[in-house]
Motif scaffolding. Sequence first.
Motif, short mmCIF file in Angstrom:
data_model
loop_
_atom_site.label_atom_id
_atom_site.label_comp_id
_atom_site.label_asym_id
_atom_site.label_seq_id
_atom_site.Cartn_x
_atom_site.Cartn_y
_atom_site.Cartn_z
N GLN B 173 -0.28 -2.08 41.48
CA GLN B 173 -0.25 -3.32 40.28
C GLN B 173 1.11 -4.09 40.87
OE1 GLN B 173 -0.34 -1.97 36.31
NE2 GLN B 173 -1.45 -3.62 35.73
N ASP B 174 1.05 -5.22 40.54
CA ASP B 174 2.34 -6.16 40.50
C ASP B 174 2.97 -6.02 39.33
OD1 ASP B 174 1.70 -7.16 43.00
OD2 ASP B 174 0.70 -8.96 42.13
N VAL B 175 4.42 -6.05 39.22
CA VAL B 175 5.06 -5.73 38.18
C VAL B 175 6.18 -6.85 38.24
CG1 VAL B 175 6.44 -3.88 39.14
CG2 VAL B 175 6.19 -4.20 36.49
N VAL B 176 6.61 -7.24 36.95
CA VAL B 176 8.02 -8.30 37.14
C VAL B 176 8.76 -7.78 36.07
CG1 VAL B 176 6.53 -10.33 37.76
CG2 VAL B 176 6.58 -9.87 35.28
N GLU B 177 10.13 -8.12 36.32
CA GLU B 177 11.10 -7.72 35.28
C GLU B 177 11.06 -8.92 34.22
OE1 GLU B 177 14.68 -7.86 37.58
OE2 GLU B 177 14.40 -5.74 38.29
N THR B 178 11.18 -8.28 32.87
CA THR B 178 11.57 -9.26 31.86
C THR B 178 12.69 -8.79 31.17
OG1 THR B 178 10.09 -7.33 30.41
CG2 THR B 178 9.08 -9.34 31.27
N PRO B 179 13.88 -9.16 31.49
CA PRO B 179 15.19 -8.73 31.21
C PRO B 179 15.48 -8.93 29.54
CG PRO B 179 15.50 -10.26 32.85
CD PRO B 179 14.01 -10.40 32.46
N ASP B 180 14.94 -9.83 29.12
CA ASP B 180 15.40 -10.13 27.52
C ASP B 180 14.21 -9.36 26.63
OD1 ASP B 180 17.08 -11.79 28.56
OD2 ASP B 180 15.79 -13.40 28.46
N VAL B 181 13.15 -8.70 27.10
CA VAL B 181 12.14 -8.18 26.32
C VAL B 181 11.97 -6.68 26.89
CG1 VAL B 181 9.92 -8.16 25.43
CG2 VAL B 181 10.93 -9.94 26.25
N ALA B 182 12.20 -5.58 25.84
CA ALA B 182 12.31 -4.22 25.91
C ALA B 182 10.70 -3.85 26.38
CB ALA B 182 12.53 -3.31 24.84
N PRO B 183 10.61 -3.08 27.55
CA PRO B 183 11.52 -2.44 28.36
C PRO B 183 12.14 -2.89 29.50
CG PRO B 183 9.36 -1.36 28.72
CD PRO B 183 9.08 -2.61 27.86
#
Lengths: 315, 381
Positions: B173-183
Amino acid sequence: MTAPVSVRVAVVLHRTDRAVLERLLRSLAVAVARARAEGSVSDVTVHLGDSTPNSPPGSAVDSAVIMEKSGAQRPLGTGFLHDHREAAAGLDVRYDAFGENLWHSGGTNRLLDGLTEDAALLLNPDLLLAPDAVDRLVRALGGDRVGIADARQLPFEHPKPHDPVTGDVPWASMAACAVRRETWEEVGPLDAEWFPMHGNDVDFSWRARLAGWRVVHVPGARVVHDKRLTSAGSVAPSEVEEEHGARAALLLAVKYSRPDVAERHFATLESGTPAQRRGAAAVRSLLSHTALPPLLDPDHLVAEFVGGDFAAHRF
Amino acid sequence: MTDDLLARTSFAADGPMHRLLRRLAERATAAVPLPAAPDPADRPFLSVLTRTQGRRPETLRELLLCLAAQTCDDFELLVLCHDVPADRAAALDEVLAEVLAELDSPLRGKVRRVDVAGGGRSRPLNVGIEQARGRYLVAVDDDDLVLAHWAAEFRRLADEAPGAVLRAVVAEQDVVETPDVAPGHTAASAIRTPYAERFDILGHLVSNQTPNLGAAFPRECFDLLGLRYDEMLPVFEDWDLLVEAALLCGVASTPEVTAVYRRWQHQGSSLLEAGEESWRATERDLAARMDARELLLPPGTFSALRWYKAEQLEYAAEHERMAGARDAAEVELSRVTDLLAQTQQQMADVIRSYEESTSWRLTAPVRRATDTARRLRGGAS
């Protein structure tokens, strides 16, 4: 809602293996202790309701005997509650064998009947909670007009969209969510007649939103939901789940003033798998024998029908 | 025993059997024994080796939750902290402390933190191998996820085929970083199942169909045969080990999907870090290395290779037939083209000789008068 809040946890069992329930209760005990330490939660009672037909009657957790998937009967009190006194001490666990299958909605309604606590926590038995999950869910209920807080499920994150800043989400999964008492009192109970198993979460969330409550996803509140995948990579539904999924798709369209969607779904499902055809037939029968309740959301403010989904999924 | 076999096969010292035995003997002699257990029955079934650089404490937390939810708890976990800088160590320590001290689960008392300094990607795994106590070993990265029956499926396979490499299907599965939203990250695609449902050694010679977390190795692979992850490889170290172990020990495989490999869409993926050309070069190196070895292929390979070879021969014959037909068609096309050109030339000659004839020139006024009369009668056509 002012912290710390009291919480009633509702868990509906149905042929649940004791090891599965122990896994939930162990993690719940830790998560409750954490939430207490963080000051978000005060009193917590855990209400286990057994919807397994013919399960041994009883209402005392120490003498409770649960019937597992295999049909084996196991005493609950000699399991987790006996072996983990220290962890279990943080939980006031109660058990009630319904003696019949009330399904998820009927069972949850029974367990939340006369809710006096500040919040309810609805959990499937096949979960493991992260230590901070209860704290994060309960804190989210403190947000402005937040009525329902939806946990993030692992290892399969639900694809429904949520606002990355506010957390607002079209609906919350009843597998793991927290509900404010005021919301439950105003919007509840779950619609056990039309949505005994599937669709009750979408229906309850949409009704809450129509009443002005917000439903938010809390991505930091993580729970492991013990699901399996098919070889195609989709979550494997049981026959019953497939039948109830078909039923829910049709009845949500009817209830939320979208006869056009219902007709399309009927056309698809009545030529679908045997389970889907059974679900569609059950809906035809229900609609022919039951007077329609007042239809909701005539202006289509909250209800979304995107393909077979109830929101435009992220993926 | 090995010496005896080597001596007995020395009559064909350059033969494949002797070379294979010699290579295995050399490996076994060089093998560093893994830690002994007072009683082998005390060994956990599985040692889970999780390497982390402390970059993603939140994904590690999720992996630990998934491990805590296992229906089979007969495993130990070695968290291999590889060159974790001080600024990341605090977050990592917090996650580990939470799991070790707070999460009341089967993991309690079964997690060891191992600090690893230096070396490449594979160094922590090799350090983990040398500290593992389990009867089987499996590597899981700190951003992977496992389903609740992951360990139980390995256990079932081990009961069915003791000593074999155990293999289950890994989804991705692809995943992306969301630096401003936990986690700090979120799924970005539906789950895919791109890898083969059943282990097939010939398929694995073409490409790796089994990410690390889908294969558990019997400890004898490392203890007796001396196998290790090749620290010189920038990528494909798991593929290299899997093929070598599979050829020597055989594979017990299930079509059950038991894990999710997360592919980072932007940064941090080993593909991007290593660069595509590096991957291709390593792939060529691996092929060359395999070519230099004798291979112990499993039963059924004779028919499979025979089928592939027959297909290839049939394809070649068909290709040859098609090429012959194409050559013949080109000759015929050339002949027809020439013939057409000749005919066109002949027609042009005839027209030109006719137009230059005396009778054509003498009848020109008649043709002009006829045209004029036609226009006056009916207008121009």
